[in-house]
Design a protein around this motif. Structure first.
Motif, short mmCIF file in Angstrom:
data_model
loop_
_atom_site.label_atom_id
_atom_site.label_comp_id
_atom_site.label_asym_id
_atom_site.label_seq_id
_atom_site.Cartn_x
_atom_site.Cartn_y
_atom_site.Cartn_z
N GLN A 97 -12.71 26.30 33.82
CA GLN A 97 -13.27 27.37 32.99
C GLN A 97 -13.68 26.88 31.60
OE1 GLN A 97 -9.70 29.86 33.96
NE2 GLN A 97 -11.20 31.52 33.97
N ILE A 151 -17.69 33.29 30.92
CA ILE A 151 -17.19 33.46 32.29
C ILE A 151 -17.63 32.32 33.20
CG2 ILE A 151 -17.03 35.97 32.12
CD1 ILE A 151 -19.59 36.13 33.81
N HIS A 164 -7.99 31.85 38.15
CA HIS A 164 -8.11 32.43 36.80
C HIS A 164 -6.89 33.30 36.53
CE1 HIS A 164 -9.27 36.67 37.74
NE2 HIS A 164 -10.08 36.19 38.67
N GLY A 199 -8.02 36.60 32.21
CA GLY A 199 -9.11 35.65 32.05
C GLY A 199 -8.61 34.24 31.93
N TYR A 244 -14.04 41.77 35.39
CA TYR A 244 -13.78 41.17 36.69
C TYR A 244 -15.05 41.12 37.55
CZ TYR A 244 -8.71 41.60 35.89
OH TYR A 244 -7.43 41.48 35.40
N LEU A 268 -17.43 38.41 36.34
CA LEU A 268 -16.86 37.10 36.66
C LEU A 268 -16.97 36.82 38.16
CD1 LEU A 268 -15.15 34.55 36.13
CD2 LEU A 268 -13.10 36.02 36.23
#
Length: 749
Positions: A239, A265, A308, A312, A369, A372
């Motif tokens: 990430q 993201i 994840h 986050g 969410y 992402l």
């Protein structure tokens, strides 16, 4: 007398379940309310009358003395483990599940009454159990928000009772499901298909230094040795994260920097085609999609998951980050429960106490969410491992408390998973609080214990025992995940055998080039599938109240069920445990002894379900390590002796009487740990013979009291061996051309 459908508080102050006294000196303010509906006759809710308002309260219930119990409690903020005892003072704080063995009359297995206590959620409050120095069982009730103080208090703990402990637990959780209507039992959930295939996780191989090249290297290394993974979990390290300019770094051994926050993201430069640090590639085709497409095409991967955190990242989402302003992330600082504080200091909590947590606005978290996950799905990702879930309990202040915050996040998370990952692709992790368990309607896989710690020699026996006992409770909500392990490790076989009986996904985190393929072939078929047992693997009934890590005498037996057999893993777990004083895993006996236990056919609790009509209780036992075949009559006992850190896996097959007079039992692929998992069908054959379906490749074994005349595989006669002394029939089946193919085997007399 207060009555609650099989649960009563007598005039003398005793709480009685189906005639057996469980608690004495029950407080006058304790309420008992019968459970309604669903045909559950032997259950009730415990609550309290006239309780003063407060965001955290403790209510004594009654005294527990001289009765064996097993409980699972949170020894860390994230995880549960087991404890056994016989009095109220032995029950630790943060106990979320308790089962007590009492007796109506004579003390034996037949007369035992098993009583389950499930502290549950009520409104904005969460209940847990604990004991005090007077041996009283107490209810601790808390909201996690100083402003949330008002509660009803009538339905705080569900109590169920019966003669079969596993049925009692299942029925109790289903009764709570009907009452709360906020979660679903495991049996109602869609299991992701990745559970049925061998996998690899990047974590121990690379930690946060994982790169796209490293992922390719790991997959190539396993495939080259003949154990090609069919799913991969790209763990922490993909990430876009960084610290705030004024942040304080917090890095533990081989872990992430807990002070880092998510600022985009999309993936970082390590997973972009020709990626460069400090440069962002805007073309999605050059992002995660390029590596996912390549590894799926080259290695025939079925599923790619990524990691994840539920927030986050460890430090959350950076407030005001470019392109992420609409998530309305704000800094929150933790307030942890006194119960959690008592058990273990937590480096991560120390980090967010210093640096804060960027918490997405609960009203915007579905948007977070969904954006992402839709990006990940567009890149070919099939699911996510969602970690650090219990962190929400410490940031509930200002959000209506921990229960409501967790539920809002869980609802948003599950809605996004349903929209973006068609196979219910989620593994829940670091989520062992009831805020999450009682708020999960769809999530079907949950990590069942603390991590596999490769460099902590005290942890390995503890890991097996903790997963098994935690599964007694969490296995009612989801399919437990036993975590990754290493195929090259002093305890590799021990861990592998446990996962073979766990009913779980099987995946390793080997470094590239560091594999034991002989071991992996005992778990993985040539097509990449595994012989996964049907249920969550749990301790056998006679192990429920023994402590296999500390008492110096008990073997841990874990049972499970296949389509036509049972399987039992036996483990010597003695010598190490969680140290209450030191608050860490500790070897308390450097030379634990050799111990002997007993194995019975009935140790596989649900074996009659697969035995067929007319079964008389006799079984055939095949031991994997010893490679021995034993016919065990009903109620007979097979001694099992294990040295420290030794294991054995037993396939337990109901003995079938054939019209020819022969007795027959299909053992399965005897080179595999769970050999019976390879038997996918059995029916009567021609002229008194038997037909068996076998999936996989290798040596097939069966017990026959008579030498067969012939064995055919897909109508072709094959050579077979027969041992007159043991009755073991063996023959070979090749590697099928189609994956998941079952050979048709006919044994004729």
């Amino acid at each position: 007398m207060t009555v609650g459908a099989g649960i009563t508080v007598q005039e003398d102050g005793s709480l009685v379940a189906l005639g057996a006294t469980v608690l004495t000196e029950v407080r006058d303010n304790v309420l008992v309310t019968p459970a309604a509906g669903g045909g559950i006759l032997d259950g009730a809710f415990l609550g309290v009358r006239s309780a003063p308002a407060g965001s955290r309260s403790v209510f004594p219930v009654g005294k527990l003395r001289d009765l064996r119990f097993m409980c699972t409690f949170r020894f860390k903020m994230w995880w549960m483990t087991q404890r056994m005892g016989s009095s109220g003072r032995d029950i630790p704080v943060e106990t979320q599940f308790l089962i007590v063995e009492a007796a109506d009359g004579a003390r034996d297995e037949q007369s035992a009454v098993y009583t389950v206590f499930l502290p549950i959620l009520e409104g904005s409050f969460r209940a847990v159990l604990q004991g005090n120095e007077d041996d009283e069982l107490e209810i601790c009730l808390e909201s996690g928000d100083p402003a949330v103080e008002s509660f009803e208090g009538t339905h705080l703990v569900y109590v169920g009772a019966g003669s079969d402990p596993f049925e009692v637990i299942t029925n109790a959780v289903k009764a709570v499901e009907r009452h709360l209507q906020t979660f679903s039992h495991r049996e109602k959930k869609k299991m992701p298909d990745m559970l049925n295939w061998f996998g690899w996780c990047t974590w121990d191989a690379f930690y946060t230094d994982v790169t796209a090249e490293g992922v390719k290297e790991g997959l190539q290394s396993l495939e080259k040795g003949g154990a090609a993974p069919k799913f991969v979990i790209i763990d922490d390290g993909w990430q876009s994260v960084s610290m705030d300019p004024a942040g304080t770094a917090c890095i533990s051994d081989n872990a992430a920097n807990f002070a880092n926050r998510l600022y985009n993201i999309k993936e970082n430069h390590k997973f972009q085609k020709n990626g460069r640090k400090g440069h962002r590639e805007d073309d999605p085709a050059n992002g995660l999609a390029h590596i996912v497409s390549e590894i799926k095409g080259k290695h025939e991967l079925k599923y790619v998951y990524v990691w994840h955190a539920i927030t986050g990242y460890w430090g959350g989402v950076r407030p005001g980050a470019d392109g992420m302003e609409h998530y309305q992330s704000k800094m929150q600082y933790p307030v942890s429960s006194p119960g959690v504080q008592k058990h273990e200091p937590c480096l991560f909590l120390d980090s967010i106490a210093a640096n804060g947590l960027g918490l997405v606005n609960p009203d915007k978290v579905f948007s977070f969410y969904n954006e992402l996950h839709s990006y990940l799905a567009s890149a070919g990702i099939d699911g996510v491992k969602v970690d650090v879930q219990n962190i929400l309990e410490v940031v509930g202040a200002g959000h209506g408390g921990r229960v409501l915050l967790a539920r809002k996040y869980q609802q948003a998370l599950e809605a996004s998973i349903a929209r973006n990952f068609r196979d219910n692709g989620i593994i829940s992790c670091m989520s062992h609080n009831t805020d999450n368990l009682y708020s999960s309607k769809r999530s079907a896989v949950v990590r069942a214990s603390d991590d596999f710690w490769p460099r902590d020699p005290a942890s390995h026996t503890i890991h097996i025992a903790s997963v098994a006992y935690n599964t007694v409770f969490v296995g009612e909500f989801m399919q437990p995940d036993w975590d990754m392990f290493h195929s090259v490790h002093p305890m590799a076989e021990y861990h592998a055998a446990a996962r073979a009986v766990g009913g779980c996904a099987i995946y390793v985190s080997d470094k590239p080039g560091n594999h034991d393929f002989d071991l992996l072939r005992k778990l993985v078929l040539p097509d990449g599938s595994i012989l996964r047992a049907k249920l969550p693997g749990r301790p056998t009934r006679d192990c429920l109240f023994s402590d296999p890590t500390r008492d110096g005498k008990s073997i841990l037996k874990i049972w499970n069920l296949n389509a036509h057999s049972g399987v039992i893993g036996a483990f010597n777990c003695q010598g190490a445990g969680w140290c209450r004083a030191g608050k860490k895993n500790l070897i308390h006996d450097v030379q634990p002894g050799t111990i002997t236990g007993a194995l019975r056919g009935r140790d596989v609790s649900r074996l009659p379900e697969v035995a067929g009509d007319g079964w008389n209780g006799d079984v055939v036992i095949y031991s994997h390590v010893a490679a021995e075949v034993i016919v065990l009559p009903k109620d007979a006992v097979l001694p099992v002796t294990l040295r420290p850190r030794e294991y054995e896996v037993f396939t337990v097959v109901p003995l079938k009487r054939l019209p020819t007079g022969a007795s027959f039992a299909p053992i399965g692929l005897i080179g595999m740990f769970n050999s019976g998992g390879g038997v996918t069908g059995m029916s009567d054959g021609n002229d008194g013979g038997v037909e068996v379906k076998v999936r996989g490749a290798g040596t097939v074994g069966a017990y026959s009291s008579m030498r067969p005349k012939s064995v055919t595989v897909d109508s072709e006669v094959v050579d077979f061996s027969y041992d007159d002394g043991t009755g073991l029939v063996t023959f070979e089946v090749g590697v099928p051309e189609r994956e998941l193919y079952s050979w048709t085997v006919s044994v004729d007399y």
